[in-house]
Design an enzyme around this catalytic site. Structure first.
Site, PDB file in Angstrom:
ATOM      1  N   GLY A 124     -37.138  51.011 -31.158  1.00 55.39           N
ATOM      2  CA  GLY A 124     -37.222  49.627 -30.689  1.00 55.39           C
ATOM      3  C   GLY A 124     -36.286  48.762 -31.517  1.00 55.39           C
ATOM      4  O   GLY A 124     -35.086  48.701 -31.286  1.00 55.39           O
ATOM      5  N   SER A 128     -39.045  50.243 -38.709  1.00 52.22           N
ATOM      6  CA  SER A 128     -40.023  51.171 -39.304  1.00 52.22           C
ATOM      7  C   SER A 128     -39.853  51.217 -40.825  1.00 52.22           C
ATOM      8  O   SER A 128     -38.730  51.212 -41.336  1.00 52.22           O
ATOM      9  CB  SER A 128     -39.802  52.573 -38.728  1.00 52.22           C
ATOM     10  OG  SER A 128     -40.529  53.519 -39.469  1.00 52.22           O
ATOM     11  N   GLY A 256     -44.163  57.232 -30.863  1.00 51.40           N
ATOM     12  CA  GLY A 256     -43.071  57.926 -30.174  1.00 51.40           C
ATOM     13  C   GLY A 256     -43.262  59.426 -30.088  1.00 51.40           C
ATOM     14  O   GLY A 256     -42.363  60.138 -29.648  1.00 51.40           O
ATOM     15  N   TYR A 441     -52.523  44.190 -49.720  1.00 50.32           N
ATOM     16  CA  TYR A 441     -51.093  44.491 -49.543  1.00 50.32           C
ATOM     17  C   TYR A 441     -50.441  44.273 -50.902  1.00 50.32           C
ATOM     18  O   TYR A 441     -50.503  43.177 -51.461  1.00 50.32           O
ATOM     19  CB  TYR A 441     -50.572  43.507 -48.502  1.00 50.32           C
ATOM     20  CG  TYR A 441     -49.181  43.707 -47.987  1.00 50.32           C
ATOM     21  CD1 TYR A 441     -48.958  44.322 -46.752  1.00 50.32           C
ATOM     22  CD2 TYR A 441     -48.082  43.239 -48.684  1.00 50.32           C
ATOM     23  CE1 TYR A 441     -47.686  44.458 -46.241  1.00 50.32           C
ATOM     24  CE2 TYR A 441     -46.799  43.386 -48.176  1.00 50.32           C
ATOM     25  CZ  TYR A 441     -46.613  43.993 -46.949  1.00 50.32           C
ATOM     26  OH  TYR A 441     -45.349  44.130 -46.431  1.00 50.32           O
TER      27      TYR A 441
END
Ligand SMILES: Cc1cc2nc3c(=O)[nH]c(=O)nc-3n(C[C@H](O)[C@H](O)[C@H](O)COP(=O)(O)OP(=O)(O)OC[C@H]3O[C@@H](n4cnc5c(N)ncnc54)[C@H](O)[C@@H]3O)c2cc1C
Length: 523
Positions: A124, A128, A256, A441
């Site tokens: 896309g 990633s 994917g 995070y």
């Protein structure tokens, strides 16, 4: 605007001049190192090997064998990707980059690749951070990267049900541009919004800006259309269904490996008209965590509920505080939200939080944090060019285990930083919060050694991943599994589920060409 081949975003938006000087001054304080600047290599000089594939004539017009194009599709956008690009280390560029114009082209490309056992990497925005789009396979087979960004249209809007049928290759800003004339919005804003696509969000179960309620893209999906080597799977448009396991849930997060998402019906909303925000300061981190939990469990459902620890608050919001800063925001298209904000602040005060009595329209700490948030990827690249390791990792856990996990992960990160780099900083923020737990995070800043930064980072990442796994966290809350998280994902998921996923892969992709090695072992 020109896209950077080696790093984040547009070349014109790179950090330079006074911004770079100020950034390097801050970096020296965080992670004292050499900070010598290195220029990215010229993409033409990298010696990307010649392609090993010749597409059938009917597909040749969709395919590019241009070395620069293939180099730009070789890696995602994690720190280790940027560091390898800066060193010109690209052993796994795809053999071809194909750009289908429509779903028929996608199916034809899959037919050819399945027949010839050529690996396919659905692509896309290429943002990633887990090696998800990297053609790195044990058997070194040739690969075609299918770049879906020509499938970029909103095809249909249903204003009554408030939903739209949207092609999967659309990038975030272009998607919102097409919804705006209808007075509607998807309002899914990951930090990578500008350079990532709807299909990528669905395939990775991306986390958006909503800190509570609709945190993941999963919550916004009505139905999906997926092209697999075994046929097209299209689910019904339904607001909810109890008819067996959800087909959409099989493809959400499939990265994917099970099929190529070409379209989805997505739930929309009106643009917010009422907003209120505030930041609350705490002298004690444990109290700040308890306050955040109280807000998360209150049913108030703030749009933003990000707890910054002291290091994160100092580096990215310019606030010096001992415990932390909780950035709160509410939004609605339907009703004023000030009462909700007041109640959330009251809950924080019960835990020793300090906030102004009258929240202003703009809140300097949260405004500074937000603008720094948007510049972070560009700044990360500038620091990488100066041999500084700047990278993030994330997880989620239940509230009852957070304290132990936080202590263990922070200690593991500090020990690993000391071993591989000597000195550095670990900061933590919550990106999302649920009634039963937060999604912490972490950001690491450490001095790197030019040429060794990937190995240094891999050492830190392995140590923190082990600590996360040992303390009951997930290997990823929203960054996907890809190739990099596979060892821990294999341990996290139940064995029978792994077997079922492998069987589903065999049914949908009998030749095993779709993103081999992602989610399940390559056949
Ligand atoms: C600076 C930065 C900030 C980020 N912030 C966030 C964040 O806030 N929230 C978050 O969740 N993630 C974030 N990410 C990670 C990344 O942006 C997300 O994983 C995003 O969803 C990937 O979208 P993409 O279009 O770039 O997909 P890609 O990177 O191109 O692909 C990601 C994976 O999805 C597969 N895929 C892509 N498109 C399709 C399709 N149409 N059909 C089937 N499979 C497909 C690929 O094969 C790959 O496995 C961030 C990354 C960076 C570098």
């Amino acid at each position: 605007m020109a896209r950077s081949w080696w790093g984040w975003g547009n070349v014109e938006d790179a950090v330079r001049g006074a911004e770079l000087d100020a950034l390097l001054a801050r970096a020296r304080a965080l992670a004292p190192g050499e900070l010598t600047g290195h220029e990215p290599p010229d993409v033409g000089s990298l010696g990307v090997p010649a392609t090993r594939l010749a597409p059938p004539p009917s597909l040749a017009g969709l395919c590019s064998a241009d070395p620069a194009d293939r180099a730009a599709h070789a890696h995602g956008k994690a720190f280790r990707d940027v560091a390898r690009n800066l060193l010109g280390d690209l052993p796994h560029a795809p053999d071809l980059v194909a750009r289908p114009r429509d779903e028929r082209d996608v199916a034809d490309l899959l037919d050819w690749c399945s027949g010839d056992r050529v690996a396919v990497i659905p692509y896309g925005g290429g943002s990633s951070v887990v090696g998800g789009i990297e053609p790195r396979f044990a058997d070194g087979r040739p690969a075609v990267t299918i770049d879906l960004t020509r499938l970029d249209r909103v095809l249909e809007v249903d204003p009554v049900s408030r939903a739209a049928r949207i092609q999967a290759g659309v990038l975030g800003p272009h998607l919102e541009d097409q919804l705006r004339p209808h007075g509607l919005t998807l309002r899914h804003f990951p930090q990578s919004f500008e350079f990532s696509t709807l299909g990528g969000w669905l395939a990775t179960r991306a986390g958006g800006h909503f800190a509570t309620l609709n945190t993941h893209i999963d919550d916004l999906v009505e139905s999906m259309r997926v092209v697999t080597p075994s046929g097209v799977a299209e689910s019904r448009r339904l607001p909810g269904s109890g008819a067996g396991p959800s087909p959409d849930r099989l493809f959400l997060g499939s990265e994917g490996a099970l099929g190529i998402i070409t379209e989805a019906w997505m739930r929309l909303r009106e643009r917010p008209r009422w907003r209120a925000k505030a930041s609350v300061r705490f002298a004690d981190y444990a109290a700040a965590v308890a306050a955040t939990r109280a807000v998360a469990q209150s049913g108030l459902n703030p749009a933003n509920c990000r707890l910054l620890d002291a290091a994160e608050a100092l580096v990215n919001a310019g606030v010096a505080v001992d415990g932390g800063v909780l950035v709160l925001a509410f939004e609605s298209a339907d009703h004023p939200v000030r009462a909700s904000l007041d109640r959330a602040v009251e809950l924080c005060r019960d835990h020793g939080g300090e906030a102004p009595d009258e929240p202003a329209d703009s809140d300097p700490a949260s405004d500074r944090w937000r603008s720094s948030f948007l510049r972070m990827p560009y700044q990360r690249d500038a620091l990488a060019r100066h041999a500084l390791i700047v990278e993030t990792f994330e997880t989620s856990c239940t509230w009852d285990g957070f304290d132990r996990l936080h202590r263990a992960v922070t200690a593991a990160a500090r020990d690993a930083i000391r071993d591989v780099a000597g000195d550095g900083v670990v900061a933590c923020r919550f990106t999302h919060v649920y009634p039963d737990g937060p999604a912490p995070y972490f950001t690491v800043y450490a001095p790197g050694r030019w040429g060794a930064m990937v190995a240094q980072w891999d050492g830190i990442k392995t140590a923190v991943s082990e600590a996360i796994a040992a303390h009951g966290g997930t290997i990823t809350h929203h960054h996907a599994v890809g190739r990099d998280h596979r060892p821990w994902y294999d341990r996290q998921r139940p064995g029978p589920f792994g077997a079922a996923l492998t069987a589903a892969k065999a049914a949908l992709d009998p030749a095993g060409v779709l993103n081999p090695g992602v989610l399940v072992p390559a056949p």
